[in-house]
Design a protein around this motif. Structure first.
Motif, mmCIF file in Angstrom:
data_model
loop_
_atom_site.group_PDB
_atom_site.id
_atom_site.type_symbol
_atom_site.label_atom_id
_atom_site.label_comp_id
_atom_site.label_asym_id
_atom_site.label_seq_id
_atom_site.Cartn_x
_atom_site.Cartn_y
_atom_site.Cartn_z
ATOM 1 N N ALA A 164 0.861 -1.182 0.000
ATOM 2 C CA ALA A 164 0.000 0.000 0.000
ATOM 3 C C ALA A 164 0.899 1.233 0.000
ATOM 4 O O ALA A 164 1.513 1.572 1.009
ATOM 5 C CB ALA A 164 -0.905 -0.002 1.230
ATOM 6 N N LEU A 165 0.998 1.888 -1.162
ATOM 7 C CA LEU A 165 1.920 3.003 -1.328
ATOM 8 C C LEU A 165 1.294 4.318 -0.871
ATOM 9 O O LEU A 165 0.091 4.536 -1.043
ATOM 10 C CB LEU A 165 2.327 3.135 -2.794
ATOM 11 C CG LEU A 165 2.937 1.895 -3.471
ATOM 12 C CD1 LEU A 165 3.222 2.190 -4.936
ATOM 13 C CD2 LEU A 165 4.196 1.465 -2.771
ATOM 14 N N GLY A 166 2.132 5.195 -0.323
ATOM 15 C CA GLY A 166 1.643 6.505 0.077
ATOM 16 C C GLY A 166 2.767 7.517 0.147
ATOM 17 O O GLY A 166 3.939 7.148 0.290
ATOM 18 N N ARG A 215 -3.920 6.636 4.678
ATOM 19 C CA ARG A 215 -4.066 5.867 5.922
ATOM 20 C C ARG A 215 -3.369 6.557 7.093
ATOM 21 O O ARG A 215 -3.585 6.206 8.234
ATOM 22 C CB ARG A 215 -3.491 4.454 5.727
ATOM 23 C CG ARG A 215 -4.266 3.636 4.717
ATOM 24 C CD ARG A 215 -3.551 2.369 4.322
ATOM 25 N NE ARG A 215 -2.229 2.633 3.740
ATOM 26 C CZ ARG A 215 -2.033 3.083 2.497
ATOM 27 N NH1 ARG A 215 -3.079 3.336 1.723
ATOM 28 N NH2 ARG A 215 -0.826 3.306 2.041
ATOM 29 N N PHE A 216 -2.491 7.520 6.779
ATOM 30 C CA PHE A 216 -1.781 8.252 7.828
ATOM 31 C C PHE A 216 -1.903 9.744 7.561
ATOM 32 O O PHE A 216 -1.794 10.194 6.418
ATOM 33 C CB PHE A 216 -0.297 7.855 7.852
ATOM 34 C CG PHE A 216 -0.059 6.422 8.252
ATOM 35 C CD1 PHE A 216 0.093 6.075 9.583
ATOM 36 C CD2 PHE A 216 -0.008 5.417 7.297
ATOM 37 C CE1 PHE A 216 0.305 4.761 9.958
ATOM 38 C CE2 PHE A 216 0.204 4.104 7.648
ATOM 39 C CZ PHE A 216 0.357 3.773 8.992
ATOM 40 N N GLY A 217 -2.113 10.499 8.630
ATOM 41 C CA GLY A 217 -2.174 11.943 8.499
ATOM 42 C C GLY A 217 -0.808 12.571 8.668
ATOM 43 O O GLY A 217 0.217 11.878 8.766
ATOM 44 N N THR A 218 -0.779 13.884 8.710
ATOM 45 C CA THR A 218 0.481 14.621 8.824
ATOM 46 C C THR A 218 0.690 15.163 10.242
ATOM 47 O O THR A 218 1.618 15.930 10.482
ATOM 48 C CB THR A 218 0.507 15.794 7.825
ATOM 49 O OG1 THR A 218 -0.611 16.661 8.092
ATOM 50 C CG2 THR A 218 0.440 15.291 6.397
ATOM 51 N N GLU A 219 -0.136 14.738 11.196
ATOM 52 C CA GLU A 219 -0.042 15.283 12.538
ATOM 53 C C GLU A 219 1.225 14.789 13.241
ATOM 54 O O GLU A 219 1.620 13.639 13.115
ATOM 55 C CB GLU A 219 -1.261 14.868 13.378
ATOM 56 C CG GLU A 219 -2.613 15.222 12.770
ATOM 57 C CD GLU A 219 -3.081 14.214 11.735
ATOM 58 O OE1 GLU A 219 -2.438 13.141 11.620
ATOM 59 O OE2 GLU A 219 -4.046 14.517 11.004
ATOM 60 N N VAL A 220 1.865 15.699 13.977
ATOM 61 C CA VAL A 220 2.984 15.335 14.850
ATOM 62 C C VAL A 220 2.753 15.999 16.198
ATOM 63 O O VAL A 220 2.153 17.078 16.291
ATOM 64 C CB VAL A 220 4.349 15.770 14.271
ATOM 65 C CG1 VAL A 220 4.653 15.050 12.979
ATOM 66 C CG2 VAL A 220 4.401 17.272 14.054
ATOM 67 N N SER A 221 3.217 15.346 17.253
ATOM 68 C CA SER A 221 3.027 15.895 18.590
ATOM 69 C C SER A 221 4.013 17.025 18.847
ATOM 70 O O SER A 221 5.102 17.061 18.265
ATOM 71 C CB SER A 221 3.216 14.794 19.634
ATOM 72 O OG SER A 221 4.571 14.374 19.663
ATOM 73 N N GLU A 222 3.617 17.941 19.724
ATOM 74 C CA GLU A 222 4.492 19.052 20.070
ATOM 75 C C GLU A 222 5.786 18.548 20.699
ATOM 76 O O GLU A 222 6.867 19.093 20.439
ATOM 77 C CB GLU A 222 3.769 20.010 21.017
ATOM 78 C CG GLU A 222 2.688 20.848 20.354
ATOM 79 C CD GLU A 222 3.265 21.773 19.280
ATOM 80 O OE1 GLU A 222 4.415 22.251 19.442
ATOM 81 O OE2 GLU A 222 2.576 22.008 18.266
ATOM 82 N N ALA A 223 5.683 17.497 21.517
ATOM 83 C CA ALA A 223 6.879 16.976 22.192
ATOM 84 C C ALA A 223 7.863 16.403 21.180
ATOM 85 O O ALA A 223 9.077 16.648 21.262
ATOM 86 C CB ALA A 223 6.477 15.910 23.209
#
Length: 731
Positions: A238-240, A502-510
């Protein structure tokens, strides 16, 4: 089927009996625990061609299709018929180790001759002569080792029962991973008896490469090779593509989401520096990962491979050193932190995943630094004709064979590029590798301008295709398959464009803060040059051996590496070939001050009391720059101001022609620097009056020879020590 039964039917010309024997070997090779595995139709066609008809065949099939089963089954059947050992030409040690293990499962005794086991070569040759070796794996480089080529190879060619060329796309310079040593196979193919079957396999060949390999495969055979080419879809992949604003965001995303990816896998980077940087950060963030690059020691590579195979690590953070042949059927993901320059190379690397599982994630996180890295690697293309002719002439005029270290000072080429060029010339018949080095053959040779230009254009087209891939709105797998001329390419229904991301671009602040801290941390060591390059006498310099300790620089510092994804991304635009000159930016000065503070307090720093570098610098000296005088001059002045030290002056730089200093190899560069750099009398007087060590400031260190020659001049003029400080190093 028993061994006796197998022996009886494998010698039969009856296709049904031979097919039954082949399936019996496959069952041993691929135990299923249920119904026995059966050969695919094209696997059987290849085996029948090799065993029953002694033909030459090229199999182009996707990774995981079972190409190795073809040659192991054919080996077992041919050995039962009294054939000699199978010789497999295989490009990587990791691939060889996988193949030895796979052969053992089928009751096939395999041995390898490679650079990692020279102490076993004699024993292995004795085993081959005794007939106890079923399969011998050799690297392509071994084919042109003089002793192996002249003594072992003729006997091996006469005894070989089957020749296998694995990763056969490496034969063709139309392909993305051409290796000149593979072209040596032309000689072996021409010398093989016509009834010795030959099998070539690859998963990554477009139509042009397939035709080229098939043509070479027919050398000396008298008939065309059988070509079996199948569809290249990988139903499990599954390519992304995930586009993020900067390097810190990409590193943070990986740290946040690595544990969400299925199973264990591979994280690819484009450079060694990036692999080491990413691996270290992921470990700091609590992930079990190992690093695997061309600089990794063989024992550490073996351990990393075993840890991944045993699922003791979540991922290997790797360069293309892990590009071919690593066999882990349940590999659950491949992530690229940086975009490869070729869709064919990309397809090959992602093909490591999903071979034995129904679903595997394949994610690409491209960055703006990717194209600069492509440009750097493209700079090692085949040299222009005058340089090639010069090399042939030097060899022709020599009264003895010349080794690479002896030849390098006489030509304007770096050693790795020189060696690759010599291998091509060897295959073309213009030069020959012999004991003691290389010699010219005297045979006429034509520079194939049109071919080399076409290959360069092909590389540019591949880069355009990867730019298109990262921004694609259509099916990603279909796009890759079309790049490999797969006529059955169709939408896959699985990639992010077909089925949704299937994956978003969100990253945690930490994670983002930790990544920014890691990538923003300035400072890498710059090891000084301690030995003169070999062959300086050939360019008129009476320098050799170790630099006297009293003339060496101390270990220096750089703000960052151009090949890393932290400071490298910020420094590359500033130091690019066409970048405008200008004063050093404030943020760079602030980072340099941090480097100086850490340096002073750290091991070997002037505040540490180290025996060889315990004194604080008493002044700043710059290296005069013709290309970036404002940048280098302002950097030296700002450091002097912040450090409350005098700016003592500059090592002067005389003109060295329109192209500047030679960057081709160490000997030529030292010759040019020796003629161009000088310490003006006013600087020498200031050094003697200052009476201590100095900071030597330059913009960039590539080979390290500018710093070494300048430091030698400064120390001979009266400096009690030299601390080199540059903005960037190449690696």
């Amino acid at each position: 089927m028993s061994n006796a039964d197998l022996s009886a039917v494998s010698g039969s010309d009856d296709p049904a009996a031979l097919r039954a024997a082949a399936d019996a070997v496959l069952a041993r090779l691929v135990p299923t625990g249920g119904d026995p595995a059966r050969l695919r139709e094209d696997q059987w066609r290849a085996i029948e061609a090799l065993v029953a008809h002694r033909r030459r065949a090229l199999v182009v099939q996707r990774t995981g299709w079972g190409k190795s089963a073809v040659y192991f089954v054919a080996t077992a059947l041919l050995r039962q018929r009294g054939g000699g050992p199978t010789v497999i030409v295989s490009p990587l040690l990791a691939l060889m180790r996988n193949q030895v293990d796979a052969a053992a499962r089928a009751g096939i005794h395999a041995r390898t001759i490679n650079s990692a086991n020279p102490e076993e070569w004699r024993t292995i040759q004795e085993e081959i002569e005794a007939g106890t070796v079923d399969v011998l794996l050799v690297s392509p480089e071994r084919l042109n080792n003089p002793d192996f080529r002249d003594q072992v190879l003729p006997r091996l060619a006469a005894a070989t029962g089957l020749l296998v060329v694995d990763e056969a796309h490496c034969i063709s310079d139309w392909g993305h991973d051409f290796r000149p040593d593979y072209r040596r196979l032309r000689t072996m193919l021409a010398e093989l008896p016509r009834d010795v079957p030959v099998l070539a396999t690859t998963a990554t060949a477009n139509a042009r490469v397939t035709a080229d390999v098939a043509e070479q495969l027919g050398t000396g055979a008298g008939t065309d090779a059988l070509v079996l080419r199948g569809p290249l879809d990988r139903e499990s992949l599954a390519l992304g593509v995930i586009r993020l604003p900067d390097a810190a965001s990409r590193l943070a995303w990986l740290a946040d989401h690595l544990d969400e990816l299925p199973g264990s896998g591979i994280v690819y980077t484009l450079t060694v520096a990036a692999a080491e940087e990413v691996g270290a950060h992921l470990r700091q963030r609590g992930h079990a990962v190992a690093t695997y690059t061309g600089r990794t020691e063989d024992a550490d590579r073996r351990q990393a491979e075993e840890d991944l195979l045993g699922n003791r690590v979540k991922a290997l953070v790797a360069t293309s050193a892990l590009g071919m042949g690593f066999d882990k059927p349940d590999l659950g993901f491949v992530v690229h932190l940086g975009c490869p320059s070729s869709p064919i190379a990309y397809y090959q690397q992602v093909g490591r995943a999903g071979r034995g599982v129904r679903h595997a994630e394949v994610l690409l996180l491209p960055g703006p630094e990717d194209e600069a890295i492509w440009k750097y690697f493209a700079s090692v293309a085949f040299p222009p004709e005058p340089l090639v002719r010069r090399t042939i002439d030097v060899l022709a005029q020599a009264d003895r064979p010349l080794s690479l270290p002896a030849l390098e000072p006489l030509v304007e080429l770096r050693r790795t590029r020189l060696e690759t060029m010599l291998k091509v010339l060897d295959v073309d018949g213009a030069v020959r590798r012999v004991k003691g080095g290389w010699t010219a053959t005297g045979r006429p040779w034509v520079y194939d301008t049109e071919r080399y230009a076409w290959v360069a254009r092909q590389r540019e087209a591949e880069q355009r295709a990867m730019r298109e891939y990262t921004g694609l709105t259509g099916c990603r797998m279909e796009f890759l398959r079309r790049q490999l001329d797969d006529e059955e390419a169709a939408p896959c229904g699985r990639c992010d464009n077909c089925a949704g991301a299937r994956f978003g671009t969100e990253v945690s602040e930490a994670s983002l803060a930790a990544a920014r801290g890691e990538l923003g941390r300035p400072g890498v060591e710059v090891e000084p040059r301690r030995m003169w390059p070999t062959g300086l006498a050939a360019v008129g310099l009476a320098l050799k051996g170790r630099l006297p300790e009293a003339e060496q620089a101390f270990t220096g510092r750089a703000l960052g590496r151009l090949s890393d994804i932290g400071w490298g991304n910020r420094l590359r635009p500033m130091l690019a070939e066409q970048a405008p000159d200008g004063p050093v930016p404030d943020e760079v000065v602030d980072a340099v001050v941090t480097v100086l503070a850490d340096w002073a307090k750290g091991p070997g720093g002037w505040a540490s009391g180290a025996a060889d570098a315990s004194e604080r610098p008493v002044g700043v000296v710059t290296v005069a720059s013709r290309r970036r005088p404002l940048l280098t001059g302002s950097l030296g002045a700002r450091i002097a101001q912040v450090g409350r030290m005098p700016l003592l002056g500059s090592v002067s730089c005389l003109p060295d022609g329109p192209g500047g200093f030679s960057r081709t190899n160490s000997a030529q560069r030292v010759r040019a620097l020796d003629a161009a750099l000088a310490v003006p009398e006013e600087l020498a007087l200031a050094l003697r009056e200052a009476g201590g060590p100095v900071l030597l400031v330059d913009d960039y260190a590539d080979t390290g020879w500018t710093l070494a020659v300048a430091a030698r001049l400064l120390r001979r003029a009266g400096a009690r020590g030299v601390y080199p400080l540059v903005l960037a190093v190449q690696t």
